[in-house]
Scaffold this motif. Structure first.
Motif, PDB file in Angstrom:
ATOM      1  N   ARG A 173       1.663  -2.335  -2.523  1.00 59.50           N
ATOM      2  CA  ARG A 173       0.945  -0.879  -2.329  1.00 59.50           C
ATOM      3  C   ARG A 173       1.620  -0.071  -3.500  1.00 59.50           C
ATOM      4  NH1 ARG A 173       2.943  -1.801   3.106  1.00 59.50           N
ATOM      5  NH2 ARG A 173       4.686  -0.359   2.875  1.00 59.50           N
ATOM      6  N   VAL A 174       2.509   0.031  -3.909  1.00 56.17           N
ATOM      7  CA  VAL A 174       2.879   0.849  -5.028  1.00 56.17           C
ATOM      8  C   VAL A 174       2.224   0.485  -6.125  1.00 56.17           C
ATOM      9  CG1 VAL A 174       5.214   1.477  -4.167  1.00 56.17           C
ATOM     10  CG2 VAL A 174       4.895  -0.375  -5.903  1.00 56.17           C
ATOM     11  N   PHE A 227      -4.819  -0.914 -19.527  1.00 57.38           N
ATOM     12  CA  PHE A 227      -3.802   0.327 -18.999  1.00 57.38           C
ATOM     13  C   PHE A 227      -3.471   0.399 -17.661  1.00 57.38           C
ATOM     14  CE2 PHE A 227      -3.695   4.709 -17.861  1.00 57.38           C
ATOM     15  CZ  PHE A 227      -2.678   5.278 -18.869  1.00 57.38           C
ATOM     16  N   GLY A 228      -4.667   0.155 -16.717  1.00 58.49           N
ATOM     17  CA  GLY A 228      -4.242   0.359 -15.435  1.00 58.49           C
ATOM     18  C   GLY A 228      -3.482  -0.763 -14.991  1.00 58.49           C
ATOM     19  N   MET A 229      -3.524  -1.871 -15.467  1.00 57.28           N
ATOM     20  CA  MET A 229      -2.487  -3.100 -15.140  1.00 57.28           C
ATOM     21  C   MET A 229      -1.056  -2.797 -15.409  1.00 57.28           C
ATOM     22  SD  MET A 229      -2.480  -6.986 -16.443  1.00 57.28           S
ATOM     23  CE  MET A 229      -1.749  -6.218 -18.048  1.00 57.28           C
ATOM     24  N   GLY A 230      -0.883  -2.084 -16.683  1.00 60.54           N
ATOM     25  CA  GLY A 230       0.360  -1.638 -16.873  1.00 60.54           C
ATOM     26  C   GLY A 230       0.991  -0.751 -16.288  1.00 60.54           C
ATOM     27  N   ALA A 231       0.168   0.365 -15.988  1.00 58.85           N
ATOM     28  CA  ALA A 231       0.737   1.210 -14.878  1.00 58.85           C
ATOM     29  C   ALA A 231       1.098   0.575 -13.307  1.00 58.85           C
ATOM     30  CB  ALA A 231      -0.507   2.387 -14.407  1.00 58.85           C
ATOM     31  N   ALA A 232       0.135  -0.257 -13.053  1.00 53.76           N
ATOM     32  CA  ALA A 232       0.517  -1.067 -11.587  1.00 53.76           C
ATOM     33  C   ALA A 232       1.736  -1.706 -11.875  1.00 53.76           C
ATOM     34  CB  ALA A 232      -0.716  -1.987 -11.279  1.00 53.76           C
TER      35      ALA A 232
END
Length: 265
Positions: A32-33, A169-174
């Motif tokens: 979830r995070v 970028f999104g994967m890194g943030a996740a």
């Protein structure tokens, strides 16, 4: 403040985990995070595989161990990453990056500075160090109660296009959200990097998790609960040093480094 303190206290776990299974509640919380991370146009390109099956984990562990041994024996690992090794506390304090080589197998300690030379690599082979490091790596992965594979949807992840950058970028943030959450759960996490250094080994892991053609396997991590006292591995690839503001932050333009704050009297 709890969030900020947690981020600043983030650690990579280089040692063993407890054998206890990671609860389903904690696994779902980490997912979830991860999903709460930002992504371009809310595309949410990430996909995750949670792996608890012991046979699968041991299979991945065998690949990780063989990969480490092969990389060390061929000298590929040190040739690729030697610029990150620091050999004195003074050098580390000046550069504020890389890793401090203060923990080597006993036979190699007298040769610390030469260990990454051709002569040093020959000595490592003679002493069986690549096999030892490979076995250490295999044991760490094999003893992990949970593996996490991270994949990207190829409809979004198109290398060479902006979508490729946006999805990574999104994967890194996740993954960053996951990394900053595990500590609050009494857990640790480590990147299983050696198989992706060797394309044939990475393909073997893709086959194990049955990654479909429309998903790119990007990374694999090991997770688990932390013991109270951690034993350092044979070679400890970690460092808590971080660059000073003046080394990576600029004010207004790249011509003006940011000044480091003065210590409070």
């Amino acid at each position: 403040m709890d969030l900020i303190e947690g981020i600043l206290a983030r650690r990579t776990t280089n040692g063993a985990f407890l054998p206890d299974p990671v609860t389903r509640e904690h696994q779902h919380l980490l997912m979830r995070v991860a999903a709460a991370a930002p992504s371009h146009f809310n595309s949410q390109p990430w996909r995750f595989v949670l792996i608890e099956n012991r046979d699968t984990i041991h299979h991945v562990a065998d690949i990780a161990g063989r990969s480490m041994q092969e990389l060390i024996e061929r000298g590929v690992f040190f040739e690729r990453y030697r610029r990150y090794f620091r050999f004195t506390a003074a050098e580390l304090d000046e550069r504020r990056d890389g890793i401090f080589i203060d923990h080597l197998p006993a036979p190699l300690r007298p040769f610390t500075r030469q260990v990454f030379s051709d002569m040093g690599l020959k000595l490592m082979r003679q002493l069986g160090v690549p096999a030892r490091l490979g076995e250490d790596n295999r044991k760490l992965v094999a003893g992990s109660p949970l593996l996490l594979a991270v994949l990207l949807d190829k409809n979004e992840h198109r290398p060479g296009e902006l979508s490729g950058f946006y999805s990574q970028f999104g994967m890194g943030a996740a993954v960053g959200n996951i990394w900053n959450t595990v500590g609050t759960l009494g857990m640790g996490i480590q990147f299983i990097s050696t198989p992706m250094e060797l394309p044939h080994q990475w393909d073997a892991i893709r086959a194990i998790i049955r990654a479909p053609d429309d998903l790119d396997l990007m990374a694999v991590y090991r997770l688990g609960y932390l013991p109270e006292a951690e034993r350092r591995p044979t070679i400890d690839w970690s460092s808590r040093h971080r660059k000073r503001l003046a080394q990576y932050v600029y004010r207004e333009t790249c011509d003006t480094p940011e000044r480091d704050p003065q210590p409070t009297p």
